[in-house]
Design a protein around this motif. Structure first.
Motif, short mmCIF file in Angstrom:
data_model
loop_
_atom_site.label_atom_id
_atom_site.label_comp_id
_atom_site.label_asym_id
_atom_site.label_seq_id
_atom_site.Cartn_x
_atom_site.Cartn_y
_atom_site.Cartn_z
N CYS A 30 -21.97 3.26 -6.83
CA CYS A 30 -21.26 3.02 -5.57
C CYS A 30 -21.37 1.57 -5.15
N VAL A 31 -22.58 1.03 -5.20
CA VAL A 31 -22.77 -0.37 -4.81
C VAL A 31 -21.96 -1.29 -5.74
N GLN A 32 -21.94 -0.96 -7.02
CA GLN A 32 -21.15 -1.76 -7.95
C GLN A 32 -19.67 -1.71 -7.59
N GLN A 33 -19.17 -0.53 -7.24
CA GLN A 33 -17.75 -0.43 -6.87
C GLN A 33 -17.48 -1.21 -5.59
N LEU A 34 -18.39 -1.14 -4.64
CA LEU A 34 -18.20 -1.89 -3.40
C LEU A 34 -18.22 -3.40 -3.67
N ARG A 35 -19.04 -3.84 -4.61
CA ARG A 35 -19.15 -5.26 -4.95
C ARG A 35 -18.00 -5.74 -5.83
N LEU A 36 -17.65 -4.93 -6.85
CA LEU A 36 -16.74 -5.40 -7.89
C LEU A 36 -15.35 -4.78 -7.83
N ARG A 49 -6.49 -1.25 -11.26
CA ARG A 49 -6.51 -2.28 -10.21
C ARG A 49 -5.57 -1.90 -9.07
N ARG A 50 -4.38 -1.43 -9.43
CA ARG A 50 -3.40 -1.01 -8.43
C ARG A 50 -3.91 0.20 -7.64
N LEU A 51 -4.49 1.17 -8.34
CA LEU A 51 -5.03 2.36 -7.69
C LEU A 51 -6.13 1.97 -6.71
N TYR A 52 -7.04 1.13 -7.14
CA TYR A 52 -8.13 0.72 -6.26
C TYR A 52 -7.60 -0.04 -5.05
N VAL A 96 -16.21 16.38 -2.35
CA VAL A 96 -14.96 17.14 -2.35
C VAL A 96 -13.85 16.35 -1.66
N ILE A 97 -14.17 15.70 -0.55
CA ILE A 97 -13.18 14.88 0.15
C ILE A 97 -12.73 13.73 -0.74
N GLN A 98 -13.68 13.03 -1.31
CA GLN A 98 -13.39 11.86 -2.14
C GLN A 98 -12.49 12.22 -3.32
N PHE A 99 -12.93 13.16 -4.14
CA PHE A 99 -12.16 13.48 -5.33
C PHE A 99 -10.96 14.35 -5.02
N GLY A 100 -11.06 15.19 -4.00
CA GLY A 100 -9.90 15.98 -3.61
C GLY A 100 -8.74 15.08 -3.23
N TRP A 101 -9.02 14.05 -2.42
CA TRP A 101 -7.96 13.12 -2.05
C TRP A 101 -7.45 12.38 -3.27
N LEU A 102 -8.36 11.90 -4.11
CA LEU A 102 -7.96 11.12 -5.28
C LEU A 102 -7.02 11.91 -6.18
N ALA A 105 -3.63 13.06 -3.79
CA ALA A 105 -2.77 12.05 -3.16
C ALA A 105 -2.37 10.90 -4.07
N THR A 106 -2.85 10.91 -5.31
CA THR A 106 -2.47 9.84 -6.24
C THR A 106 -1.88 10.46 -7.49
N ASP A 107 -1.38 9.60 -8.35
CA ASP A 107 -0.82 10.07 -9.62
C ASP A 107 -1.83 9.95 -10.76
N LEU A 108 -3.10 9.87 -10.45
CA LEU A 108 -4.14 9.66 -11.44
C LEU A 108 -4.09 10.69 -12.57
N ILE A 109 -4.00 11.96 -12.21
CA ILE A 109 -3.97 13.01 -13.24
C ILE A 109 -2.70 12.91 -14.07
N ALA A 110 -1.57 12.64 -13.44
CA ALA A 110 -0.31 12.53 -14.18
C ALA A 110 -0.35 11.35 -15.15
N VAL A 111 -0.96 10.25 -14.73
CA VAL A 111 -0.97 9.04 -15.56
C VAL A 111 -2.04 9.13 -16.65
#
Length: 145
Positions: A30-36, A49-52, A96-102, A105-111
């Motif tokens: 988590c800290v790495q994601q917040l930093r990088l 990059r676009r998703l983030y 559940v909130i984090q991954f449920g939304w991901l 609400a995104t096309d991550l699984i489709a892509v």
């Protein structure tokens, strides 16, 4: 003798330590994601990059709640504290909130495909659910306060 004076079996301590290590790894990620940002897991492609860049403002704080409360829960379990269960519950809800939304609400699984992106988040949620179950079991057994 109070209820929490009952000594847990040796495996309980081992599992609690493994959960602490797991929680520490989660906090580090988590800290790495917040930093990088998108580059946290190594060089990111244009899609990641676009998703983030399009994550809502609340996404990273929910990620932080999921990981930090998970580590706190594991530490509470190792210390035989009654706060382990509620902290694991908070962590699980945030996961559940984090991954449920991901996923919704995104096309991550489709892509990227479900086989590539779903198993690890399911494993993460399963570990949190196991921690919640274990903390409740330990409380019923009198191993924690």
């Amino acid at each position: 003798m109070t209820q929490s004076d009952r000594r847990p079996p040796a495996w309980f301590g081992i599992v609690a330590v493994v959960l602490v290590i797991w929680g520490a790894v989660g906090v580090f990620a988590c800290v790495q994601q917040l930093r990088l940002g998108a580059e946290a897991m190594g060089p990111a492609d244009a899609y990641y990059r676009r998703l983030y860049a399009t994550l809502p403002f609340w996404y990273n704080p929910v990620y932080a709640v999921a990981t930090f409360s998970g580590l706190a829960a594991a530490l509470a379990l190792a210390l035989r504290s009654r706060f382990a269960g509620p902290l694991f519950a908070v962590s699980l809800v945030a996961i559940v909130i984090q991954f449920g939304w991901l996923f919704a609400a995104t096309d991550l699984i489709a892509v990227r495909g479900a086989a590539q992106v779903v198993p690890f988040p399911v494993f993460i949620a399963a570990v949190a659910a196991f921690g919640l179950w274990l903390s409740r079991h330990a409380r019923r057994q009198g191993w924690i306060g």
